[in-house]
Design a protein around this motif. Sequence first.
Motif, PDB file in Angstrom:
ATOM      1  N   VAL A 100      51.314  45.097  32.984  1.00  0.00           N
ATOM      2  CA  VAL A 100      51.489  45.509  31.591  1.00  0.00           C
ATOM      3  C   VAL A 100      51.328  47.023  31.479  1.00  0.00           C
ATOM      4  N   HIS A 101      52.213  47.636  30.714  1.00  0.00           N
ATOM      5  CA  HIS A 101      52.147  49.087  30.503  1.00  0.00           C
ATOM      6  C   HIS A 101      50.973  49.413  29.579  1.00  0.00           C
ATOM      7  N   PRO A 102      50.315  50.527  29.820  1.00  0.00           N
ATOM      8  CA  PRO A 102      49.164  50.904  28.974  1.00  0.00           C
ATOM      9  C   PRO A 102      49.498  50.965  27.488  1.00  0.00           C
ATOM     10  N   SER A 103      50.737  51.278  27.167  1.00  0.00           N
ATOM     11  CA  SER A 103      51.114  51.349  25.749  1.00  0.00           C
ATOM     12  C   SER A 103      51.042  49.992  25.070  1.00  0.00           C
ATOM     13  N   GLN A 104      50.994  48.900  25.867  1.00  0.00           N
ATOM     14  CA  GLN A 104      50.921  47.553  25.319  1.00  0.00           C
ATOM     15  C   GLN A 104      49.505  46.976  25.385  1.00  0.00           C
ATOM     16  N   SER A 105      48.534  47.833  25.678  1.00  0.00           N
ATOM     17  CA  SER A 105      47.167  47.361  25.891  1.00  0.00           C
ATOM     18  C   SER A 105      46.533  46.792  24.618  1.00  0.00           C
ATOM     19  N   LYS A 106      47.015  47.199  23.451  1.00  0.00           N
ATOM     20  CA  LYS A 106      46.449  46.687  22.206  1.00  0.00           C
ATOM     21  C   LYS A 106      46.902  45.259  21.908  1.00  0.00           C
ATOM     22  N   ASN A 107      47.985  44.847  22.524  1.00  0.00           N
ATOM     23  CA  ASN A 107      48.481  43.480  22.306  1.00  0.00           C
ATOM     24  C   ASN A 107      48.965  42.923  23.646  1.00  0.00           C
ATOM     25  N   VAL A 108      47.991  42.599  24.497  1.00  0.00           N
ATOM     26  CA  VAL A 108      48.293  42.157  25.859  1.00  0.00           C
ATOM     27  C   VAL A 108      49.012  40.807  25.856  1.00  0.00           C
ATOM     28  N   ASP A 109      48.579  39.898  24.973  1.00  0.00           N
ATOM     29  CA  ASP A 109      49.201  38.561  24.939  1.00  0.00           C
ATOM     30  C   ASP A 109      50.699  38.659  24.666  1.00  0.00           C
ATOM     31  N   LYS A 110      51.078  39.478  23.733  1.00  0.00           N
ATOM     32  CA  LYS A 110      52.497  39.650  23.397  1.00  0.00           C
ATOM     33  C   LYS A 110      53.254  40.261  24.573  1.00  0.00           C
ATOM     34  N   ALA A 111      52.618  41.190  25.280  1.00  0.00           N
ATOM     35  CA  ALA A 111      53.245  41.840  26.428  1.00  0.00           C
ATOM     36  C   ALA A 111      53.462  40.832  27.561  1.00  0.00           C
ATOM     37  N   ILE A 112      52.486  39.926  27.761  1.00  0.00           N
ATOM     38  CA  ILE A 112      52.614  38.902  28.805  1.00  0.00           C
ATOM     39  C   ILE A 112      53.768  37.968  28.491  1.00  0.00           C
ATOM     40  N   LEU A 113      53.848  37.523  27.241  1.00  0.00           N
ATOM     41  CA  LEU A 113      54.931  36.619  26.852  1.00  0.00           C
ATOM     42  C   LEU A 113      56.291  37.292  26.987  1.00  0.00           C
ATOM     43  N   ARG A 114      56.343  38.585  26.706  1.00  0.00           N
ATOM     44  CA  ARG A 114      57.609  39.306  26.834  1.00  0.00           C
ATOM     45  C   ARG A 114      58.043  39.368  28.289  1.00  0.00           C
ATOM     46  N   GLU A 115      57.112  39.599  29.187  1.00  0.00           N
ATOM     47  CA  GLU A 115      57.447  39.668  30.609  1.00  0.00           C
ATOM     48  C   GLU A 115      57.900  38.307  31.145  1.00  0.00           C
ATOM     49  N   LEU A 116      57.205  37.242  30.729  1.00  0.00           N
ATOM     50  CA  LEU A 116      57.593  35.911  31.192  1.00  0.00           C
ATOM     51  C   LEU A 116      58.929  35.478  30.606  1.00  0.00           C
ATOM     52  N   SER A 117      59.183  35.880  29.373  1.00  0.00           N
ATOM     53  CA  SER A 117      60.457  35.519  28.739  1.00  0.00           C
ATOM     54  C   SER A 117      61.638  36.161  29.448  1.00  0.00           C
ATOM     55  N   SER A 118      61.390  37.270  30.124  1.00  0.00           N
ATOM     56  CA  SER A 118      62.473  37.935  30.849  1.00  0.00           C
ATOM     57  C   SER A 118      62.920  37.119  32.063  1.00  0.00           C
ATOM     58  N   LEU A 119      62.106  36.118  32.457  1.00  0.00           N
ATOM     59  CA  LEU A 119      62.469  35.257  33.588  1.00  0.00           C
ATOM     60  C   LEU A 119      63.365  34.096  33.174  1.00  0.00           C
ATOM     61  N   ILE A 126      50.670  37.372  38.544  1.00  0.00           N
ATOM     62  CA  ILE A 126      50.088  38.630  38.072  1.00  0.00           C
ATOM     63  C   ILE A 126      51.163  39.343  37.259  1.00  0.00           C
ATOM     64  N   VAL A 127      50.889  39.589  36.015  1.00  0.00           N
ATOM     65  CA  VAL A 127      51.835  40.277  35.134  1.00  0.00           C
ATOM     66  C   VAL A 127      51.364  41.714  34.953  1.00  0.00           C
ATOM     67  N   ARG A 165      45.937  38.585  35.678  1.00  0.00           N
ATOM     68  CA  ARG A 165      46.101  37.330  36.415  1.00  0.00           C
ATOM     69  C   ARG A 165      46.190  36.161  35.425  1.00  0.00           C
ATOM     70  N   LEU A 166      47.119  35.280  35.697  1.00  0.00           N
ATOM     71  CA  LEU A 166      47.262  34.117  34.824  1.00  0.00           C
ATOM     72  C   LEU A 166      47.840  32.949  35.610  1.00  0.00           C
ATOM     73  N   ARG A 167      47.648  31.767  35.041  1.00  0.00           N
ATOM     74  CA  ARG A 167      48.209  30.552  35.622  1.00  0.00           C
ATOM     75  C   ARG A 167      49.288  30.057  34.675  1.00  0.00           C
ATOM     76  N   ALA A 168      50.477  29.793  35.217  1.00  0.00           N
ATOM     77  CA  ALA A 168      51.618  29.395  34.384  1.00  0.00           C
ATOM     78  C   ALA A 168      52.164  28.040  34.832  1.00  0.00           C
ATOM     79  N   ASN A 169      52.493  27.209  33.863  1.00  0.00           N
ATOM     80  CA  ASN A 169      53.198  25.952  34.114  1.00  0.00           C
ATOM     81  C   ASN A 169      54.673  26.184  33.811  1.00  0.00           C
ATOM     82  N   LEU A 170      55.513  26.011  34.815  1.00  0.00           N
ATOM     83  CA  LEU A 170      56.924  26.349  34.678  1.00  0.00           C
ATOM     84  C   LEU A 170      57.804  25.107  34.799  1.00  0.00           C
ATOM     85  N   LEU A 171      58.845  25.069  33.988  1.00  0.00           N
ATOM     86  CA  LEU A 171      59.892  24.056  34.130  1.00  0.00           C
ATOM     87  C   LEU A 171      61.080  24.734  34.795  1.00  0.00           C
TER      88      LEU A 171
END
Length: 252
Positions: free
Chosen positions: A15-34, A12-13, A71-77
Motif C-alpha cells: 500500500v502506498h503511504p498516501s493511502q495509509s489513512k484508509n488501508v482497508d479501501k486500499a487493500i480492496l482496490r488492489e485485490l479488485s485489480s486481480l 501481502i498487499v 499481510r492478509l488471508r484471502a479466500n478466492l474463487l
Amino acid sequence: MEGLSKSDANLIVYVHPSQSKNVDKAILRELSSLLFKYSQAFDGVVLAYSVDPQDKCARILSGVHPYFGVRLRANLLIFSPKPNMLLEGKVVKITRESIHCIVLGFSSAIITDENIRNELKYKAKHGEGVYVSRYHKRHVIKVGAVIRFEVKSLDEEILHISGSLIPANAGSVHCLDEEILHISGSLIPANTGSVHWLDKYFVDAATDSNKETKTEEEMEMQEQITVGGEMLSFVNDHEIKKSKKRRRAEDQ
C-alpha cells in the motif's frame, strides 16, 4: 460446472503511504485489480474474494517510495478451465460453421463445425440459425440457450476458449437435464387415467365393479357336489338341498 475452485491464500498487499489513512479501501482496490484476469500465480482467473487481515501492523519497505506491506488471508474463487473439462455458456451467435457463447459473463468460447457431433444439424428457422438433434426433436440449440461443452483449448491472454460438442453429454443444458429426469410410467391400475374422468366417475365405476364381483362369487357358490353317492347343491344362504332321488326314498 467444472473449472471452478476455492483457494485459501496468504498474501501481502503493498500500500502506498498516501493511502495509509484508509488501508482497508486500499487493500480492496488492489485485490479488485486481480478480478477477471488470468493470473499465473493462481493458475486461473480470480472471480471473487473475501479477506481477513492477519496483522494490525504493517512493515515499511525501504526505497525511494516507502510502501508498506499488509499481510492478509484471502479466500478466492478461481476459474481455471483445462482441456476435457465440461463448461457451460450462454449462446450469443449461431452460424452454419460455428456456435459462439459466453462463459460466466466474461469469457468467450467458440465451437466450430468440426467439433459438433453429427447428431446435431444446422437449420434456419424464422430467419435464425439453430442446431437440432436428429434423435431428440426437443433438443435444440439456439441463441439464448445455455449449452454444456467440452474444453479443447484456452487462450490465456484474451481468455478465449475453444470447445467441442462431440461428447454425448454435451449440448443444450435444458434438454440434457430433461432427458436425465425421464420417467417411465404405467396406466394398468384401475385408478389411473384421465384425472378429470377419474375424479368424476371412478367412484361409481368401482361400485359397479364390486357388484359384478359379488354376482360372480354367488354363481360360483352354486356348485354341485357328491356325498355318499347322492347329489347335493349349495345355494346363496349355504343351506343344503336334497336331491329328488333322496327325497322320494325318505317319503317311502
